[in-house]
Write an enzyme that holds these catalytic residues in place. Structure first.
Site, PDB file in Angstrom:
ATOM      1  CG  HIS A 156      -2.128  -0.957   0.963  1.00 16.74           C
ATOM      2  ND1 HIS A 156      -3.251  -0.623   0.653  1.00 16.74           N
ATOM      3  CD2 HIS A 156      -1.950  -2.216   1.401  1.00 16.74           C
ATOM      4  CE1 HIS A 156      -3.925  -1.737   0.610  1.00 16.74           C
ATOM      5  NE2 HIS A 156      -3.376  -2.935   1.079  1.00 16.74           N
ATOM      6  CG  ASP A 364       0.072   9.470   0.479  1.00 18.49           C
ATOM      7  OD1 ASP A 364      -0.033   8.152   0.695  1.00 18.49           O
ATOM      8  OD2 ASP A 364      -0.648  10.105   0.826  1.00 18.49           O
TER       9      ASP A 364
HETATM   10  C1  GDG Z   1      -2.269   4.033   3.179  1.00 21.91           C
HETATM   11  C2  GDG Z   1      -1.166   4.512   2.139  1.00 21.91           C
HETATM   12  C3  GDG Z   1      -2.765   4.650   0.415  1.00 21.91           C
HETATM   13  C4  GDG Z   1      -8.452  10.542   7.324  1.00 21.91           C
HETATM   14  N1  GDG Z   1      -8.602  11.176   8.367  1.00 21.91           N
HETATM   15  C5  GDG Z   1      -9.863  10.746   8.872  1.00 21.91           C
HETATM   16  C6  GDG Z   1     -10.453   9.696   7.954  1.00 21.91           C
HETATM   17  N2  GDG Z   1      -9.567   9.796   6.916  1.00 21.91           N
HETATM   18  C7  GDG Z   1      -9.690   8.665   5.911  1.00 21.91           C
HETATM   19  C8  GDG Z   1      -9.627   9.312   4.569  1.00 21.91           C
HETATM   20  C9  GDG Z   1      -9.055   8.021   3.659  1.00 21.91           C
HETATM   21  C10 GDG Z   1      -8.090   7.437   4.668  1.00 21.91           C
HETATM   22  O1  GDG Z   1      -8.466   7.841   5.957  1.00 21.91           O
HETATM   23  C11 GDG Z   1      -6.701   7.627   4.307  1.00 21.91           C
HETATM   24  O2  GDG Z   1      -6.340   6.882   3.453  1.00 21.91           O
HETATM   25  P1  GDG Z   1      -4.886   7.590   2.641  1.00 21.91           P
HETATM   26  O3  GDG Z   1      -5.025   6.951   1.298  1.00 21.91           O
HETATM   27  O4  GDG Z   1      -5.231   8.881   2.394  1.00 21.91           O
HETATM   28  O5  GDG Z   1      -3.786   7.407   3.359  1.00 21.91           O
HETATM   29  P2  GDG Z   1      -2.911   6.169   4.489  1.00 21.91           P
HETATM   30  O6  GDG Z   1      -3.825   5.990   5.705  1.00 21.91           O
HETATM   31  O7  GDG Z   1      -1.649   6.599   4.659  1.00 21.91           O
HETATM   32  O8  GDG Z   1      -3.109   4.747   3.703  1.00 21.91           O
HETATM   33  C12 GDG Z   1      -1.707   5.317   1.178  1.00 21.91           C
HETATM   34  C13 GDG Z   1      -3.695   3.769   1.055  1.00 21.91           C
HETATM   35  O9  GDG Z   1      -2.972   2.935   2.223  1.00 21.91           O
HETATM   36  C14 GDG Z   1      -4.523   2.810   0.463  1.00 21.91           C
HETATM   37  O10 GDG Z   1      -3.719   1.826  -0.120  1.00 21.91           O
HETATM   38  O11 GDG Z   1      -3.556   5.334  -0.583  1.00 21.91           O
HETATM   39  O12 GDG Z   1      -0.927   5.979   0.337  1.00 21.91           O
HETATM   40  O13 GDG Z   1      -0.320   5.346   3.025  1.00 21.91           O
HETATM   41  O14 GDG Z   1     -10.072   7.233   3.308  1.00 21.91           O
HETATM   42  O15 GDG Z   1     -10.764   9.554   4.240  1.00 21.91           O
HETATM   43  N3  GDG Z   1     -11.743   9.030   8.157  1.00 21.91           N
HETATM   44  C15 GDG Z   1     -12.265   9.478   9.187  1.00 21.91           C
HETATM   45  N4  GDG Z   1     -12.020  10.550  10.083  1.00 21.91           N
HETATM   46  C16 GDG Z   1     -10.840  11.111   9.682  1.00 21.91           C
HETATM   47  O16 GDG Z   1     -10.468  12.205  10.564  1.00 21.91           O
HETATM   48  N5  GDG Z   1     -13.701   9.024   9.252  1.00 21.91           N
END
Ligand code: GDG
Length: 456
Positions: A156, A364
């Protein structure tokens, strides 16, 4: 149809409505095929290392298997090797690597424990899908125990170039473990290229033929499978009462002001301090934004037990306090910084009325927030996605305003451009981005990976 076995560091809960796109997709895949989800139970017990209990639960035709860890295992495997060595190195932050000899031992031992428990539950035609950097050596442990099932792996986070990878203790061993899989999925073409280049430069007589890399007498398919979001589920959320109520309230209060939104875990890879510097520069250089644009930054806490995270919270509070102290007026606060988890429905509501989605990580794997922001923009008057070139998402989302977040000056200019973009250009860019987000959603990602694994 063969059963699906998902293994990830944390165990999903198929009985609860999943809140993240990944959990939704994996639950969906498990539900349609039947199978097992194995991961850490979340419990820390004081049994001897390697003896952690396993809690097996039957939920319809899905079985969950949660493995307990001891404090020592949690410290060495999770906080240590996974999050103080692999996470910083894979995000190009070799300076933050904090390595101790016992970390890698614990990492190997926990992977072995997972393999031991899993082998006992396996049937010959089960399809195994392992997730993320915590579990890279799981397949080699399973193979050593005689398991011959097809095993796939999805990373990921980014895979760094070989020069950066070589900062990881025992990186040759780690990279060699990839060759026990049948299929490795990366987020981007760039990650896949890094894997191939590592093989070319550092392995003995590798052969690369199309997607297939041969070395150590085995061969693996390495390919990009960019992850997506559950577009339908996220759009349903924005239509919910909770989301509508919030967006109506924000719009009434804003009196024509523009919201700029950033959402991510408070992680050093996400570039949060730089984002505040960018916003500050916008207010300095383009004073017409004073009193008219507000940055809402949601940054819930994460991994606070890992030392490298201890200063970011303070730094962010200092930077947002300084911007507010300098620019706020009695009736306008430039930065609204929230260091708490915000309900998902509220996030969707906030995205839908934000004129700019500001997604500027320093590194990322993909970045799902960029896709969530695009999914809920109104077609007739969409906002603009400002996206870091260092997010995996930038490889697909080329119609965003692409920025280099290390360059505060040009990113502030790009933000100003986004805030003032003519409607025609916004619609045009949005239509193309929306198309990409819909065509590469999480169900397509999941089916694509599993089809390929089945047919390896
Ligand atoms: C890893 C990789 C890759 C965030 N703050 C809150 C909240 N979120 C949710 C977002 C999004 C998720 O969390 C975060 O996903 P990301 O992709 O931005 O980042 P990582 O957590 O680092 O995930 C990344 C991912 O895996 C999938 O393969 O894209 O690059 O690092 O859905 O909306 N959700 C809630 N409250 C928050 O305050 N409910």
């Amino acid at each position: 149809m063969s059963r699906l076995i998902i293994v990830s560091n944390r165990l999903g809960n198929p009985t609860k409505p999943a809140s993240g796109g990944l959990a939704v997709a994996l639950n969906g895949a498990l539900n349609s095929r039947g199978g097992i989800w194995m991961g850490w139970s979340g419990n820390i017990t004081d049994t001897a290392p390697g003896r952690g209990d396993i809690h097996v639960q039957e939920l319809g035709h899905i079985t969950t298997a949660g493995v307990d860890l001891t404090q020592e295992e949690y410290d060495g495997y999770y906080l240590g090797f996974s999050n103080s060595v692999l996470w910083p190195a894979f995000h190009h932050r070799q300076d933050l690597i904090d390595s101790k000899a016992e970390y890698i031992d614990a990492y190997r031992a926990v992977n072995r424990t997972f393999a031991r428990h899993l082998r006992e539950m396996l049937q010959p035609d089960d399809l195994i899908w392992v997730h993320d950097y915590h579990l890279i050596p799981l397949a080699s442990e399973l193979r050593a125990m005689g398991v011959e099932n097809k095993i796939g792996f999805f990373l990921h986070i980014p895979l760094p170039p070989s020069q950066v990878m070589s900062a990881v203790p025992e990186h040759e061993w780690l990279m060699r473990s990839f060759f026990s899989y049948d299929l490795i999925g990366f987020q981007t073409e760039a990650d896949t290229e890094n894997f191939n280049l590592y093989a070319e430069r550092r392995l003995d007589q590798p052969q690369i033929e199309g997607d297939r890399v041969k070395a150590f007498g085995s061969s693996v398919i390495a390919k990009a499978f960019p992850i997506g979001i559950d577009v339908e589920q996220f759009r349903d959320l924005v239509a919910s009462e909770e989301a509508q109520e919030l967006s109506d309230r924000l719009q009434t209060k804003s009196q024509g002001r523009k919201w700029i939104t950033g959402v991510e875990r408070l992680d050093y890879s996400k570039g949060l301090p730089d984002r505040l510097k960018i916003f500050r520069r916008l207010l300095e250089k383009y004073p017409e934004n004073r009193g008219r644009s507000t940055l809402v930054q949601i940054a819930p806490p994460t991994r606070e037990d890992v030392e490298a995270y201890s200063d970011i919270r303070e730094e962010l509070e200092r930077l947002s306090g300084a911007v507010n102290g300098e620019f706020a007026t009695i009736d306008w606060t430039p930065v609204r910084y929230i260091h708490r988890n915000v309900p998902r429905a509220q996030l969707s509501g906030l995205f839908s009325i934000s004129k700019v989605g500001l997604v500027t990580p320093l590194r990322d794997g993909m970045n799902l927030v960029a896709k969530e922001y695009v999914a809920v923009q109104p077609d007739d008057d969409p906002g603009v996605l400002v996206l870091s070139e260092f997010a995996g998402a930038a490889e697909q989302m080329t119609d965003a305003v692409i920025v280099n977040p290390y360059d505060i000056e040009t990113t502030a200019d790009a933000l100003q451009q986004a805030l003032n973009m003519p409607l025609d250009e916004r619609r045009d860019r949005h239509a193309k981005l929306k198309d990409i987000v819909e065509k590469t959603d999480v169900v397509i990602w999941c089916d694509g990976f599993l089809d390929r694994l089945r047919n390896v």
